[in-house]
Motif scaffolding. Structure first.
Motif, PDB file in Angstrom:
ATOM      1  N   TYR A 114      15.710  -8.069  -9.200  1.00 43.07           N
ATOM      2  CA  TYR A 114      16.359  -9.443  -8.352  1.00 43.07           C
ATOM      3  C   TYR A 114      17.879  -8.212  -8.422  1.00 43.07           C
ATOM      4  CZ  TYR A 114      18.864 -13.108  -5.979  1.00 43.07           C
ATOM      5  OH  TYR A 114      19.457 -13.777  -5.351  1.00 43.07           O
ATOM      6  N   GLY A 115      17.803  -8.704  -6.155  1.00 44.46           N
ATOM      7  CA  GLY A 115      19.077  -7.404  -6.399  1.00 44.46           C
ATOM      8  C   GLY A 115      18.748  -6.498  -5.567  1.00 44.46           C
ATOM      9  N   GLY A 116      17.742  -5.640  -6.114  1.00 39.16           N
ATOM     10  CA  GLY A 116      17.419  -3.982  -6.115  1.00 39.16           C
ATOM     11  C   GLY A 116      17.126  -4.255  -4.170  1.00 39.16           C
ATOM     12  N   VAL A 117      17.879  -2.670  -4.374  1.00 45.15           N
ATOM     13  CA  VAL A 117      18.121  -2.297  -2.707  1.00 45.15           C
ATOM     14  C   VAL A 117      17.329  -1.091  -3.092  1.00 45.15           C
ATOM     15  CG1 VAL A 117      18.710  -2.628  -0.461  1.00 45.15           C
ATOM     16  CG2 VAL A 117      18.995  -4.266  -1.416  1.00 45.15           C
ATOM     17  N   GLN A 118      16.385  -0.486  -1.800  1.00 46.18           N
ATOM     18  CA  GLN A 118      16.426   0.726  -1.731  1.00 46.18           C
ATOM     19  C   GLN A 118      17.571   1.373  -1.118  1.00 46.18           C
ATOM     20  OE1 GLN A 118      13.401   2.409   1.185  1.00 46.18           O
ATOM     21  NE2 GLN A 118      12.727   4.237   0.164  1.00 46.18           N
ATOM     22  N   ALA A 119      18.154   3.086  -1.706  1.00 44.32           N
ATOM     23  CA  ALA A 119      19.243   3.478  -1.396  1.00 44.32           C
ATOM     24  C   ALA A 119      18.895   4.601  -0.005  1.00 44.32           C
ATOM     25  CB  ALA A 119      19.920   3.976  -2.683  1.00 44.32           C
ATOM     26  N   ASP A 120      19.753   4.165   0.405  1.00 42.80           N
ATOM     27  CA  ASP A 120      19.181   4.951   2.383  1.00 42.80           C
ATOM     28  C   ASP A 120      20.884   4.840   2.256  1.00 42.80           C
ATOM     29  OD1 ASP A 120      18.501   5.979   4.834  1.00 42.80           O
ATOM     30  OD2 ASP A 120      17.897   3.976   5.612  1.00 42.80           O
ATOM     31  N   LEU A 136      18.160   9.265  -8.236  1.00 46.19           N
ATOM     32  CA  LEU A 136      17.482   8.676  -7.128  1.00 46.19           C
ATOM     33  C   LEU A 136      16.706   9.120  -6.161  1.00 46.19           C
ATOM     34  CD1 LEU A 136      21.672  10.665  -5.375  1.00 46.19           C
ATOM     35  CD2 LEU A 136      20.906   8.800  -5.264  1.00 46.19           C
ATOM     36  N   CYS A 137      15.047   8.419  -7.503  1.00 47.26           N
ATOM     37  CA  CYS A 137      14.166   8.693  -6.995  1.00 47.26           C
ATOM     38  C   CYS A 137      13.798   7.770  -5.797  1.00 47.26           C
ATOM     39  CB  CYS A 137      13.369   8.370  -8.220  1.00 47.26           C
ATOM     40  SG  CYS A 137      13.474  10.052  -9.353  1.00 47.26           S
ATOM     41  N   SER A 138      13.012   8.541  -4.689  1.00 50.06           N
ATOM     42  CA  SER A 138      12.433   7.817  -3.797  1.00 50.06           C
ATOM     43  C   SER A 138      13.601   7.061  -2.728  1.00 50.06           C
ATOM     44  CB  SER A 138      12.144   6.341  -4.091  1.00 50.06           C
ATOM     45  OG  SER A 138      10.977   6.242  -4.424  1.00 50.06           O
ATOM     46  N   ALA A 139      15.253   7.693  -3.718  1.00 46.60           N
ATOM     47  CA  ALA A 139      16.505   8.207  -2.201  1.00 46.60           C
ATOM     48  C   ALA A 139      16.243   7.960  -1.088  1.00 46.60           C
ATOM     49  CB  ALA A 139      17.238   7.803  -3.027  1.00 46.60           C
ATOM     50  N   VAL A 140      16.159   7.540   0.002  1.00 41.86           N
ATOM     51  CA  VAL A 140      16.348   8.208   1.627  1.00 41.86           C
ATOM     52  C   VAL A 140      17.854   8.607   1.909  1.00 41.86           C
ATOM     53  CG1 VAL A 140      16.062   7.444   3.610  1.00 41.86           C
ATOM     54  CG2 VAL A 140      14.499   6.642   1.683  1.00 41.86           C
TER      55      VAL A 140
END
Length: 261
Positions: A114-120, A136-140
């Protein structure tokens, strides 16, 4: 009487001077480039390289001017007409606090909490930040610029790094498998023992990096530029040299470093 050894030495020095100018024009940043004499000696297997003679030869070139020569380094300035037009960039600056919050939310996102957001961090400018040991896996990170940051022992698998710049960063022991570094720029970085297998480096540029033990196995290196790097022990097994061959999965033929340098 013609002295064969002198003629051969002269030809070798001309070859080295021409290669220096090539590296300068390709690797310059903001019109400045530093030639490392030690790298030239290693690359051309020429311990007898005459630094003073090389300096004189380079001073006669129209494309550059000598700014300084000290302790085995020659700093040169590129003439304005030989500098490519700079791309207009308006990078956003992010505070350390905002970045730490972003990374914390990214960790939650990776584990579907909960509260997770992909780093961009697309088109952001980050300086002197310590990412060491973070996930930082899958970070943009598309279009971002990192200066003097540490990514030591960081996980960046499946990261999106299109056009990303890493300048004077610590990338040692990084793991970044199946990532997209299309058009990325690596300059003056420590990259020892980094793992970048199955990654895309189409149109990427590497300038004066230390890369001992780096693995690019099964990656795409189509149209990648390699300028004055320490590459004596990198793993180039099964890399792809053309984008048409690249599908992100199927390995190609084994290739040695000397075949692409």
């Amino acid at each position: 009487m013609e002295y064969t050894n002198l003629k051969e030495y002269s030809q070798k020095m001309q070859q080295i001077a021409d290669e220096c100018v090539h590296r300068i024009l390709k690797g310059q940043e903001d019109g400045v480039y530093v030639i490392k004499i030690s790298n030239l000696k290693n690359d051309f297997d020429m311990n007898s390289l005459d630094e003073d003679l090389l300096l004189e030869m380079l001073s006669e070139r129209d494309e550059i001017s000598i700014k300084d020569s000290y302790n085995g380094n020659i700093t040169v300035e590129v003439m304005p007409e030989y500098i490519p037009e700079a791309k207009q960039t308006n990078l956003k600056v992010i505070s350390d606090h905002e970045l730490r919050v972003m990374l914390a939310k990214h960790y939650l996102w990776l584990y579907d909490e909960y509260g997770g957001v992909q780093a961009d961090l697309s088109n952001h400018y980050v300086e002197n930040f310590n990412f060491s040991g973070r996930d930082l896996c899958s970070a943009v990170l598309n279009g971002a610029k990192f200066v003097n940051c540490s990514f030591h022992n960081t996980s960046m698998c499946s990261a999106e790094c299109v056009g990303t710049v890493f300048n004077s960063c610590n990338l040692m022991d990084i793991t970044s498998e199946e990532s997209n570094f299309n058009g990325a720029d690596f300059r003056y970085c420590r990259m020892d023992r980094g793992v970048y297998t199955h990654s895309n480096f189409h149109l990427a540029k590497f300038v004066q990096n230390e890369m001992s033990g780096v693995s690019f196995m099964n990656s795409c290196i189509a149209n990648t530029e390699w300028i004055d790097n320490d590459t004596h022990s990198i793993n180039m097994k099964n890399v792809k040299q053309t984008i048409d061959e690249w599908d992100g999965d199927v390995p190609g033929e084994e290739m040695k470093w000397g075949e692409i340098n």
